[in-house]
Design a protein around this motif. Structure first.
Motif, mmCIF file in Angstrom:
data_model
loop_
_atom_site.group_PDB
_atom_site.id
_atom_site.type_symbol
_atom_site.label_atom_id
_atom_site.label_comp_id
_atom_site.label_asym_id
_atom_site.label_seq_id
_atom_site.Cartn_x
_atom_site.Cartn_y
_atom_site.Cartn_z
ATOM 1 N N ILE A 22 -2.411 0.959 -12.696
ATOM 2 C CA ILE A 22 -1.873 0.178 -13.808
ATOM 3 C C ILE A 22 -0.718 -0.692 -13.315
ATOM 4 O O ILE A 22 -0.624 -1.869 -13.662
ATOM 5 N N ALA A 23 0.152 -0.126 -12.481
ATOM 6 C CA ALA A 23 1.303 -0.857 -11.964
ATOM 7 C C ALA A 23 0.914 -1.915 -10.934
ATOM 8 O O ALA A 23 1.547 -2.962 -10.844
ATOM 9 N N LYS A 24 -0.126 -1.638 -10.180
ATOM 10 C CA LYS A 24 -0.546 -2.543 -9.106
ATOM 11 C C LYS A 24 -2.061 -2.727 -9.129
ATOM 12 O O LYS A 24 -2.775 -2.316 -8.202
ATOM 13 N N ILE B 182 0.809 -1.220 0.000
ATOM 14 C CA ILE B 182 0.000 0.000 0.000
ATOM 15 C C ILE B 182 0.848 1.278 0.000
ATOM 16 O O ILE B 182 0.471 2.274 -0.605
ATOM 17 N N HIS B 183 2.019 1.242 0.656
ATOM 18 C CA HIS B 183 2.858 2.445 0.695
ATOM 19 C C HIS B 183 3.380 2.801 -0.697
ATOM 20 O O HIS B 183 3.426 3.967 -1.063
ATOM 21 N N GLU B 184 3.743 1.785 -1.486
ATOM 22 C CA GLU B 184 4.205 2.034 -2.850
ATOM 23 C C GLU B 184 3.069 2.595 -3.708
ATOM 24 O O GLU B 184 3.270 3.499 -4.515
ATOM 25 N N PHE B 185 1.885 2.054 -3.519
ATOM 26 C CA PHE B 185 0.706 2.509 -4.252
ATOM 27 C C PHE B 185 0.441 3.976 -3.944
ATOM 28 O O PHE B 185 0.212 4.787 -4.853
ATOM 29 N N TYR C 31 -5.489 3.202 3.650
ATOM 30 C CA TYR C 31 -4.863 3.849 2.503
ATOM 31 C C TYR C 31 -5.095 5.361 2.532
ATOM 32 O O TYR C 31 -4.169 6.155 2.343
ATOM 33 N N LYS C 32 -6.325 5.760 2.809
ATOM 34 C CA LYS C 32 -6.648 7.191 2.883
ATOM 35 C C LYS C 32 -5.844 7.866 3.992
ATOM 36 O O LYS C 32 -5.343 8.973 3.815
ATOM 37 N N ALA C 33 -5.727 7.193 5.131
ATOM 38 C CA ALA C 33 -4.950 7.747 6.246
ATOM 39 C C ALA C 33 -3.474 7.855 5.870
ATOM 40 O O ALA C 33 -2.818 8.854 6.194
ATOM 41 N N LEU C 34 -2.964 6.868 5.170
ATOM 42 C CA LEU C 34 -1.567 6.897 4.726
ATOM 43 C C LEU C 34 -1.331 8.039 3.748
ATOM 44 O O LEU C 34 -0.340 8.768 3.862
ATOM 45 N N LEU C 35 -2.238 8.230 2.802
ATOM 46 C CA LEU C 35 -2.113 9.344 1.851
ATOM 47 C C LEU C 35 -2.054 10.677 2.589
ATOM 48 O O LEU C 35 -1.207 11.526 2.294
#
Length: 81
Positions: free
Chosen positions: A48-50, A33-36, A67-71
């Motif tokens: 596209i990549a993931k 998720i961090h890479e995304f 994911y939203k919190a990470l962003l």
């Protein structure tokens, strides 16, 4: 006890039909998720990549919230850097 009405059954059957062999679980999604998030913030195309991560995030509310919190956290770090 949960009452299973037609709508709940329809939703459950739809979810089962939508699963496939190479689907990610929450743990696997969390690992990527961090890479995304970084790709998205850089204006790249993480979907596209993931694509399996994107698909998991669309289906899993808990991972989507993470994911939203990470962003938000990454964006805040950039503001204060």
């Amino acid at each position: 006890m949960m009452n299973l009405n037609k709508q709940i059954i329809k939703t459950l059957v739809g979810s089962v039909k939508a699963t496939h062999e190479d689907e990610l679980g929450c743990g696997e999604c969390f690992d990527e998720i961090h890479e995304f998030a970084e790709m998205e913030l850089l204006g790249k195309s993480p979907e596209i990549a993931k694509p399996l991560v994107k698909e998991h995030l669309e289906r899993c509310g808990e991972c989507r919230e993470e994911y939203k919190a990470l962003l938000k956290a990454i964006e805040n770090l950039k503001v204060y850097s």
